[in-house]
Design a protein around this motif. Sequence first.
Motif, PDB file in Angstrom:
ATOM      1  N   ARG A  39     108.092  93.089  40.550  1.00  0.00           N
ATOM      2  CA  ARG A  39     109.251  92.308  40.072  1.00  0.00           C
ATOM      3  C   ARG A  39     110.574  92.975  40.453  1.00  0.00           C
ATOM      4  O   ARG A  39     111.600  92.315  40.534  1.00  0.00           O
ATOM      5  N   TRP A  40     110.532  94.295  40.644  1.00  0.00           N
ATOM      6  CA  TRP A  40     111.740  95.002  41.080  1.00  0.00           C
ATOM      7  C   TRP A  40     112.055  94.683  42.540  1.00  0.00           C
ATOM      8  O   TRP A  40     113.209  94.472  42.907  1.00  0.00           O
ATOM      9  N   ARG A  41     111.002  94.587  43.363  1.00  0.00           N
ATOM     10  CA  ARG A  41     111.224  94.395  44.792  1.00  0.00           C
ATOM     11  C   ARG A  41     111.221  92.928  45.196  1.00  0.00           C
ATOM     12  O   ARG A  41     111.822  92.555  46.199  1.00  0.00           O
ATOM     13  N   PHE A  42     110.517  92.084  44.452  1.00  0.00           N
ATOM     14  CA  PHE A  42     110.383  90.672  44.851  1.00  0.00           C
ATOM     15  C   PHE A  42     110.725  89.753  43.679  1.00  0.00           C
ATOM     16  O   PHE A  42     110.685  90.160  42.518  1.00  0.00           O
ATOM     17  N   GLN A  43     111.013  88.522  44.018  1.00  0.00           N
ATOM     18  CA  GLN A  43     111.283  87.502  43.013  1.00  0.00           C
ATOM     19  C   GLN A  43     109.968  86.763  42.716  1.00  0.00           C
ATOM     20  O   GLN A  43     109.618  85.791  43.374  1.00  0.00           O
ATOM     21  N   LEU A  44     109.235  87.244  41.737  1.00  0.00           N
ATOM     22  CA  LEU A  44     107.965  86.618  41.389  1.00  0.00           C
ATOM     23  C   LEU A  44     108.207  85.380  40.545  1.00  0.00           C
ATOM     24  O   LEU A  44     109.183  85.290  39.796  1.00  0.00           O
ATOM     25  N   SER A  45     107.293  84.421  40.642  1.00  0.00           N
ATOM     26  CA  SER A  45     107.406  83.192  39.867  1.00  0.00           C
ATOM     27  C   SER A  45     107.177  83.479  38.387  1.00  0.00           C
ATOM     28  O   SER A  45     106.522  84.467  38.005  1.00  0.00           O
ATOM     29  N   GLY A  46     107.696  82.564  37.540  1.00  0.00           N
ATOM     30  CA  GLY A  46     107.593  82.764  36.105  1.00  0.00           C
ATOM     31  C   GLY A  46     106.161  82.719  35.603  1.00  0.00           C
ATOM     32  O   GLY A  46     105.814  83.409  34.621  1.00  0.00           O
ATOM     33  N   TRP A  47     105.303  81.931  36.264  1.00  0.00           N
ATOM     34  CA  TRP A  47     103.920  81.801  35.766  1.00  0.00           C
ATOM     35  C   TRP A  47     103.128  83.094  35.883  1.00  0.00           C
ATOM     36  O   TRP A  47     102.052  83.222  35.277  1.00  0.00           O
ATOM     37  N   THR A  48     103.615  84.066  36.651  1.00  0.00           N
ATOM     38  CA  THR A  48     102.876  85.337  36.807  1.00  0.00           C
ATOM     39  C   THR A  48     102.765  86.100  35.481  1.00  0.00           C
ATOM     40  O   THR A  48     101.897  86.972  35.333  1.00  0.00           O
ATOM     41  N   VAL A  49     103.654  85.772  34.516  1.00  0.00           N
ATOM     42  CA  VAL A  49     103.546  86.465  33.218  1.00  0.00           C
ATOM     43  C   VAL A  49     102.262  86.062  32.499  1.00  0.00           C
ATOM     44  O   VAL A  49     101.794  86.783  31.594  1.00  0.00           O
ATOM     45  N   LEU A  50     101.689  84.912  32.863  1.00  0.00           N
ATOM     46  CA  LEU A  50     100.404  84.515  32.266  1.00  0.00           C
ATOM     47  C   LEU A  50      99.322  85.520  32.651  1.00  0.00           C
ATOM     48  O   LEU A  50      98.417  85.819  31.844  1.00  0.00           O
ATOM     49  N   ILE A  51      99.392  86.013  33.886  1.00  0.00           N
ATOM     50  CA  ILE A  51      98.415  87.022  34.326  1.00  0.00           C
ATOM     51  C   ILE A  51      98.564  88.285  33.479  1.00  0.00           C
ATOM     52  O   ILE A  51      97.573  88.892  33.039  1.00  0.00           O
ATOM     53  N   ASP A  52      99.831  88.698  33.245  1.00  0.00           N
ATOM     54  CA  ASP A  52     100.083  89.881  32.419  1.00  0.00           C
ATOM     55  C   ASP A  52      99.441  89.717  31.034  1.00  0.00           C
ATOM     56  O   ASP A  52      98.795  90.642  30.499  1.00  0.00           O
ATOM     57  N   GLN A  53      99.650  88.518  30.464  1.00  0.00           N
ATOM     58  CA  GLN A  53      99.144  88.297  29.101  1.00  0.00           C
ATOM     59  C   GLN A  53      97.620  88.286  29.076  1.00  0.00           C
ATOM     60  O   GLN A  53      97.001  88.820  28.138  1.00  0.00           O
ATOM     61  N   ILE A  54      96.991  87.711  30.104  1.00  0.00           N
ATOM     62  CA  ILE A  54      95.524  87.695  30.146  1.00  0.00           C
ATOM     63  C   ILE A  54      94.981  89.125  30.211  1.00  0.00           C
ATOM     64  O   ILE A  54      94.026  89.493  29.496  1.00  0.00           O
TER      65      ILE A  54
END
Length: 368
Positions: free
Chosen positions: A52-67
């Motif tokens: 997230r520091w180097r790239f503009q990740l999509s918002g839905w990627t936080v779902l992966i974090d939560q899983i």
Amino acid sequence: MKNKWENWTPQIAMNVWRILGLLFLSLLWFQSYGNKEGVILLLFLTIMTLARWRFQLSGWTVLIDQIICFISILFFPFAAYALAMPVMESMLKRQPWFALPTIVFAIIYPETSLLLVGVLIHAGLSGAILGGWFQDTKRYQLEADQQRRDRYELENVKEELLLANAQGARMAELTERNRIAQQLHDDVGHELTASVLALQAFEELWKENDPEAKEMFTQAQQRLSQSAVYLRETVHNLKPVKEIGIEGLHEITDQFTLCPVQFTSYGDSSKVAAYLWSILYPTLKEALTNIIRHAHPTQVEISLDISPHILRLSVYNDGVAIKQETKGNGVGLRNLRHRAKAVGGSISTDAQNDGFLLICVLPLEKAE
């Protein structure tokens, strides 16, 4: 003086928050005497933070974090606090619905504590504040970029107008030359040719003692007189209402009474086209006006050097140079620089320890 807090940007603040979050989780991992599931979770969150520091990740990627966090909670209970990071990211992206799994989890999780709720609320508020800061900064940057582009376009239009003005002046000069040549040909030339023919006829009649010789001589006189009248009218019309030339510089210099002025000139000023004088006059006026406003000189030296290819006007004063002139940000000087540039010339300034020097260099066109 620049405030040290001005160096902070939303991106820096976001990265600091993420790093602090990882450090907090690392402390919890040490407190629980560590296990490999906790290490895996920390490594995963670290990778996502770097991404997230180097790239503009999509918002839905936080779902992966939560899983990943939900799975880790089964082996590492403190992983519940790691949910604060995807909550912050979803609020940062202005997409709070991606944090719904965490909210539902906090409601139904039997071991939810006030500390966990406080951490999640803090993460959400931090993400909202940082997201707002980021959006405002981005909007201000866009507005600043737009203003900068508008200013550049305005400068370009201004330069094009000045260039068109210079070309129009040249075209007007050529048109005036053509008009004068046509007038000389149609009026003066016609009368001179008629008078020459009349004199030739007079000569023949005079040799034959013809009584019409006197009348022919009178006609030749009238023709010559009329051509002289046409020639005087043409010369009178050539003369401008106001003198254009080095006399105009002397006139401007004479109006400067702040201190003694030394004016010197070299070269043939008749080679200078009229449109170049229209740049030299305001340049000298601007230089002398700035001296009156900002300098306290005891002597002003003005020099006009005309060579076969260029002319150089320099204005030097031994007073105090102003910072604005040193940086070349004055509106008057900037406009004059555009006008000089439109005809292929330049205006430069040099702030010296013992005074201030302004130099205007303009190219001379060869006579056609």
